[in-house]
Enzyme design. Structure first.
Site, PDB file in Angstrom:
ATOM      1  N   ALA A  79      -1.777   5.956   2.114  1.00 32.56           N
ATOM      2  CA  ALA A  79      -2.355   5.192   3.227  1.00 32.56           C
ATOM      3  C   ALA A  79      -2.428   6.006   4.518  1.00 32.56           C
ATOM      4  O   ALA A  79      -3.491   6.055   5.159  1.00 32.56           O
ATOM      5  CB  ALA A  79      -1.538   3.925   3.455  1.00 32.56           C
ATOM      6  N   VAL A 124       0.870  -1.182   0.000  1.00 27.38           N
ATOM      7  CA  VAL A 124       0.000   0.000   0.000  1.00 27.38           C
ATOM      8  C   VAL A 124       0.901   1.225   0.000  1.00 27.38           C
ATOM      9  O   VAL A 124       1.883   1.299   0.744  1.00 27.38           O
ATOM     10  CB  VAL A 124      -0.986   0.042   1.193  1.00 27.38           C
ATOM     11  CG1 VAL A 124      -1.900  -1.177   1.188  1.00 27.38           C
ATOM     12  CG2 VAL A 124      -0.276   0.164   2.509  1.00 27.38           C
ATOM     13  N   CYS A 125       0.563   2.167  -0.836  1.00 22.30           N
ATOM     14  CA  CYS A 125       1.360   3.389  -1.011  1.00 22.30           C
ATOM     15  C   CYS A 125       1.356   4.195   0.284  1.00 22.30           C
ATOM     16  O   CYS A 125       0.296   4.555   0.805  1.00 22.30           O
ATOM     17  CB  CYS A 125       0.763   4.216  -2.141  1.00 22.30           C
ATOM     18  SG  CYS A 125       1.480   5.850  -2.289  1.00 22.30           S
ATOM     19  N   VAL A 126       2.544   4.504   0.798  1.00 20.73           N
ATOM     20  CA  VAL A 126       2.633   5.149   2.114  1.00 20.73           C
ATOM     21  C   VAL A 126       1.952   6.512   2.140  1.00 20.73           C
ATOM     22  O   VAL A 126       1.214   6.830   3.084  1.00 20.73           O
ATOM     23  CB  VAL A 126       4.114   5.262   2.583  1.00 20.73           C
ATOM     24  CG1 VAL A 126       4.968   6.032   1.591  1.00 20.73           C
ATOM     25  CG2 VAL A 126       4.203   5.883   3.967  1.00 20.73           C
TER      26      VAL A 126
END
Lengths: 130, 129, 96, 129, 130, 96
Positions: free
Chosen positions: D82, D77-79
């Site tokens: 997210a 998941v893209c930081v």
């Protein structure tokens, strides 16, 4: 204007073409597309960046998104060149349909005809389309 | 005049969640009353209490929370929208043996009846999505 | 009765046409978010009934690099005015 | 052949999140390999571990989790997407003194470099949004 | 066909008009609109339900969403009448632009002209528009 | 090279026209999600170049009450075929 459609030059480099089709601010798509392109440039891949459809609105001069608490996309466009992305295009029909001239735009871009857009997509390894 | 505001959009992805907040603030600033905020569909993500943002960016969920608290507003997240999206209060966490919860305490989980009631009791209902 | 219609998608969405099927003589349109490109010189000419008053939200206009000189026949208003319009019209219909 | 799949949409609100899952399942069923799943923008909500659904409805987050585990996939998941949406893993919860966490343990939080890397290492990248 | 545009009849009843403008399944808007209308009917308010634009696709016969693990909206339409919602309309232009005839539709609906749609909206207390 | 383009929005979105500005001779279109109304008798006639092969995803077609008799000139395929198409074409461009 002569267009250089850049292709992969080494096995480790791929050609990424970004199609940014959305108006800024109403959705986050313009920002998401830009962020992904900048990350791609950091990895020293070949990047083409194309403004298409409502995406051309991202290039209007004198944007100021302070009052809607967002980054101003018009300013962020300059980061494309800072990250070494030089193949920045605007699709001809999208420009014309919106009565836009090059003078209305915040940064210098190359005009891309319909036909050249298809060639650019065809010759790319990856196309990211938002 | 009595307003209610309905929010259909997730924060950050669409401008409309932030727009709903600015509008709601203006309602209060202009001396009107907010009968209810109703978070519906992806709008429930605005009531997530776990959001962490960079220091130079607005934390929309925290701003909603402050706005709701400082004006003592009735804020409802739609139950059928919230639970399947992982917006879970203390009660739901307990009932389902979850180790965590994600709902801001300033909002309550309730049903669509609260949306209908908002339309019935408010002079104006404005939706953002 | 009178209705304030808000429109939050750009001209390319066709949302304005949907909205226009539902307007009456005492109504007004307020363009917000990406809707503010409507009526600008960078979008197709507006074909709205003469009786409709047209508004655009200042914060969204400014963000996008538009201004009064590129928006003819549009009244640019702020959030306080937006609230006032909600009061002045009998109800609000949001098109998004 | 090596695929990666990018998911931009929140579960339930758009069909595309569920469509991405069905497609990914078909990729595996047909003997191909998935190099990475990358959840971007509202797509990160698919990795929320707190979702509760009615018994007669699909729990999309749980189905993603099972799919990722049973095929031992790399799921990112893209930081930046997210954290501001309240999708928080154990590390982030600890670092920010949060009492709860919301990220499925089968996914990892990482940067956009993982998306670029997926494009570089995969034969095909398919996006759903 | 004669149209009865229902207005509020008592101070405790309001007239809610739902405009369902979205195709089913691709987004959850059709389902969200339906759920809200059914809740409104439970509260014994007056409900008008209008299919407009791509919303008319919700009425196509023989829908079956089992394979995409979703409730079949075409079937759900019957619940409108079960909940006592009788004023179900389809907007004339939306129908015609999609080559749809009444025979293609899963439930009986009244055809609403452009002009009558504006009247319906004008005479409603609340309009919910998805 | 050859490209498979997926389109997931309905005809009213105008997305097909955007896509068509980017297609080449060896490409194909796959309609998914709300895109499957394209080419049905319930939407405007398709104006796609003759060289493009057109596909629609069966699960999405069936969900919406469409079928082969209402979808002329469209090849209806399932998810396994979708994966095969991704392999057969050199790359995939997703329009959404």
């Amino acid at each position: 204007m002569s267009l250089v459609l850049v292709k992969s030059v080494s096995p480790t480099k791929k050609t990424f073409t970004y199609l940014s089709r959305s108006a800024p601010y109403g959705s986050n798509r313009a920002q998401v597309c830009l962020d992904a392109a900048l990350a791609t440039a950091v990895f020293e891949q070949i990047v083409n960046y194309v403004f298409l459809d409502d995406g051309v609105y991202q290039l209007l001069k004198e944007q100021n998104a302070d009052k809607i608490f967002t980054k101003t996309i018009g300013n962020a466009m300059e980061t494309l060149e800072l990250y070494g992305i030089q193949n920045i295009f605007i699709e001809e029909n999208s420009l014309r349909e919106r009565n836009l001239s090059i003078d209305d735009l915040a940064i210098k871009v190359k005009i891309l005809s319909n036909k050249k857009l298809a060639e650019l997509i065809d010759s790319s390894d990856s196309v990211i389309n938002l | 005049m009595i307003f209610s505001v309905v929010i259909y959009s997730a924060p950050y992805t669409s401008e409309s969640a932030a727009n709903a907040l600015r509008f709601s603030q203006a309602v209060v600033d202009n001396g009107h009353q907010i009968y209810r905020l109703f978070f519906f569909s992806d709008g429930v993500h605005n009531a997530n209490k776990l959001a962490i943002t960079p220091q130079d960016e607005q934390n929309l969920q925290v701003t909603w929370d402050s706005f709701i608290r400082s004006n003592k507003l009735d804020s409802v997240v739609c139950v059928s929208s919230a639970l399947k999206r992982g917006i879970i209060g203390a009660d739901e966490a307990r009932n389902h043996d979850l180790d965590s919860q994600s709902l801001q305490a300033s909002s309550n989980i309730s049903g669509l009846g609260q949306l209908v009631d908002a339309h019935m009791k408010s002079d104006r209902v404005i939706s953002f999505g | 009765m009178s209705t304030l219609h808000t429109i939050s998608k750009p001209p390319s969405s066709g949302l304005l046409n949907s909205c226009l099927t539902g307007v009456s003589e005492n109504d007004a349109l307020l363009f917000i978010e990406d809707g503010v490109y409507h009526g600008s010189k960078f979008s197709p000419d507006l074909e709205t009934p003469h009786y409709l008053t047209l508004f655009s939200l200042e914060e969204d206009v400014m963000a996008r690099g538009l201004n009064q000189s590129t928006l003819s026949n549009i009244n640019i208003i702020n959030y306080n005015d937006f609230v006032d319009l909600c009061v002045r019209y009998d109800k609000v219909v949001n098109w998004f």
